[in-house]
Design a protein around this motif. Structure first.
Motif, PDB file in Angstrom:
ATOM      1  N   HIS A   1       0.875  -1.147  -0.064  1.00 62.85           N
ATOM      2  CA  HIS A   1      -0.055   0.089   0.107  1.00 62.85           C
ATOM      3  C   HIS A   1       0.939   1.195   0.090  1.00 62.85           C
ATOM      4  O   HIS A   1       1.253   1.633   0.882  1.00 62.85           O
ATOM      5  N   VAL A   2       0.963   1.728  -1.234  1.00 66.60           N
ATOM      6  CA  VAL A   2       2.009   2.844  -1.506  1.00 66.60           C
ATOM      7  C   VAL A   2       1.446   3.956  -2.003  1.00 66.60           C
ATOM      8  O   VAL A   2       0.509   3.852  -2.725  1.00 66.60           O
ATOM      9  N   PHE A   3       1.482   5.302  -1.534  1.00 69.43           N
ATOM     10  CA  PHE A   3       1.091   6.494  -2.068  1.00 69.43           C
ATOM     11  C   PHE A   3       2.120   7.551  -2.137  1.00 69.43           C
ATOM     12  O   PHE A   3       3.190   7.464  -1.065  1.00 69.43           O
ATOM     13  N   ARG A   4       2.064   8.445  -3.298  1.00 69.07           N
ATOM     14  CA  ARG A   4       3.076   9.541  -3.425  1.00 69.07           C
ATOM     15  C   ARG A   4       2.354  10.479  -4.320  1.00 69.07           C
ATOM     16  O   ARG A   4       1.250  10.632  -4.576  1.00 69.07           O
ATOM     17  N   TRP A   5       2.981  11.799  -4.240  1.00 66.57           N
ATOM     18  CA  TRP A   5       2.529  12.826  -4.934  1.00 66.57           C
ATOM     19  C   TRP A   5       3.016  12.742  -6.603  1.00 66.57           C
ATOM     20  O   TRP A   5       4.142  12.002  -6.964  1.00 66.57           O
ATOM     21  N   SER A   6       2.200  13.174  -7.399  1.00 67.56           N
ATOM     22  CA  SER A   6       2.438  13.097  -8.877  1.00 67.56           C
ATOM     23  C   SER A   6       2.024  14.294  -9.307  1.00 67.56           C
ATOM     24  O   SER A   6       1.273  14.964  -8.914  1.00 67.56           O
ATOM     25  N   GLU A   7       2.713  14.784 -10.330  1.00 71.28           N
ATOM     26  CA  GLU A   7       2.492  16.151 -10.854  1.00 71.28           C
ATOM     27  C   GLU A   7       1.189  16.071 -12.001  1.00 71.28           C
ATOM     28  O   GLU A   7       0.933  17.195 -12.450  1.00 71.28           O
ATOM     29  N   HIS A   8       0.798  14.812 -12.422  1.00 69.58           N
ATOM     30  CA  HIS A   8      -0.120  14.763 -13.446  1.00 69.58           C
ATOM     31  C   HIS A   8      -0.897  13.424 -13.459  1.00 69.58           C
ATOM     32  O   HIS A   8      -0.286  12.423 -12.592  1.00 69.58           O
ATOM     33  N   PRO A   9      -1.730  13.002 -14.118  1.00 65.20           N
ATOM     34  CA  PRO A   9      -2.544  11.644 -14.045  1.00 65.20           C
ATOM     35  C   PRO A   9      -1.583  10.624 -14.430  1.00 65.20           C
ATOM     36  O   PRO A   9      -1.050  10.887 -15.410  1.00 65.20           O
ATOM     37  N   LEU A  10      -1.876   9.356 -13.455  1.00 60.93           N
ATOM     38  CA  LEU A  10      -1.008   8.379 -14.069  1.00 60.93           C
ATOM     39  C   LEU A  10      -1.921   7.267 -14.521  1.00 60.93           C
ATOM     40  O   LEU A  10      -1.407   6.178 -15.115  1.00 60.93           O
ATOM     41  N   THR A  11      -3.115   7.178 -14.022  1.00 65.94           N
ATOM     42  CA  THR A  11      -3.827   5.995 -14.400  1.00 65.94           C
ATOM     43  C   THR A  11      -4.718   5.836 -15.667  1.00 65.94           C
ATOM     44  O   THR A  11      -5.190   4.936 -15.723  1.00 65.94           O
ATOM     45  N   GLY A  12      -4.670   6.903 -16.556  1.00 66.53           N
ATOM     46  CA  GLY A  12      -5.800   7.160 -17.668  1.00 66.53           C
ATOM     47  C   GLY A  12      -4.829   6.129 -18.750  1.00 66.53           C
ATOM     48  O   GLY A  12      -3.604   5.825 -18.569  1.00 66.53           O
TER      49      GLY A  12
END
Length: 195
Positions: free
Chosen positions: A184-195
């Motif tokens: 279970h990992v979470f982080r900041w991203s500058e833009h969408p990643l799952t699309g």
């Protein structure tokens, strides 16, 4: 092109992030995991490419990821606007011998979460493509949130506790099909990643 999720050691994720400039890599985003993550290795790399993350890392003169999976999408949704967001990744393993009917019910309950939990922006459920990356993991469930408060709302939502958690609890009759080891990992991203 295949979308991959790779687990990296803490530190140095910026070098992997820059791999997006290599030929055959259409997207690359890496960042340190935030406090509260567990089961990961310190940083997460989301990459879309024509070859596995280990080969991309080698091409860039970087150490290979500590773990990587190729994603075979089941379903997902990318919601604008672009911009910074918290990206959460859950790598899970369905116990060997679980019937296809129970796996389908688990997937259906996960896929229903965005209909009940409005804090979820973009999301994707994928099976791990075992032909590209033989792995202990079987599924990857990803969500994106405007901020950490959105992730907290997801984790505390009644739908999460009443309809999804049973699949992770071996003491619930008919549940417990997911093995206890999770990332279970979470982080900041500058833009969408799952699309």
């Amino acid at each position: 092109m295949t979308r991959w999720v790779a687990l990296l050691p803490a530190g140095g994720s910026q070098a992997y992030d820059a791999a997006g400039g290599l030929p055959g890599v259409s997207a690359s985003s890496a960042a340190p995991d935030l406090p509260g993550s567990f089961g990961g290795t310190g940083a997460t790399w989301d990459v879309t490419a024509d070859r596995p993350p280990a080969r991309i890392a080698a091409d860039a003169g970087l150490p290979p990821p500590l773990d990587a999976v190729a994603l075979a999408p089941v379903r997902g949704r990318s919601v604008p606007p672009a911009g910074p967001r918290v990206k959460r990744t859950l790598l899970l393993t369905v116990r060997p011998g679980t019937s296809g009917t129970l796996v389908a019910r688990l997937e259906r309950d996960l896929l229903a979460m965005p209909d009940h939990i409005t804090a979820i922006r973009s999301w994707a459920l994928s099976r791990v493509d075992q032909s590209l990356t033989p792995s202990r993991w079987t599924h990857v469930w990803e969500q994106e949130y405007a901020d950490l408060g959105g992730l907290a709302a997801y984790l505390g939502h009644p739908y999460h506790w009443t309809c999804v958690d049973r699949w992770f609890d071996g003491e619930v009759p008919g549940g417990g099909v997911v093995a206890p080891e999770l990332a279970h990992v979470f982080r900041w991203s500058e833009h969408p990643l799952t699309g």
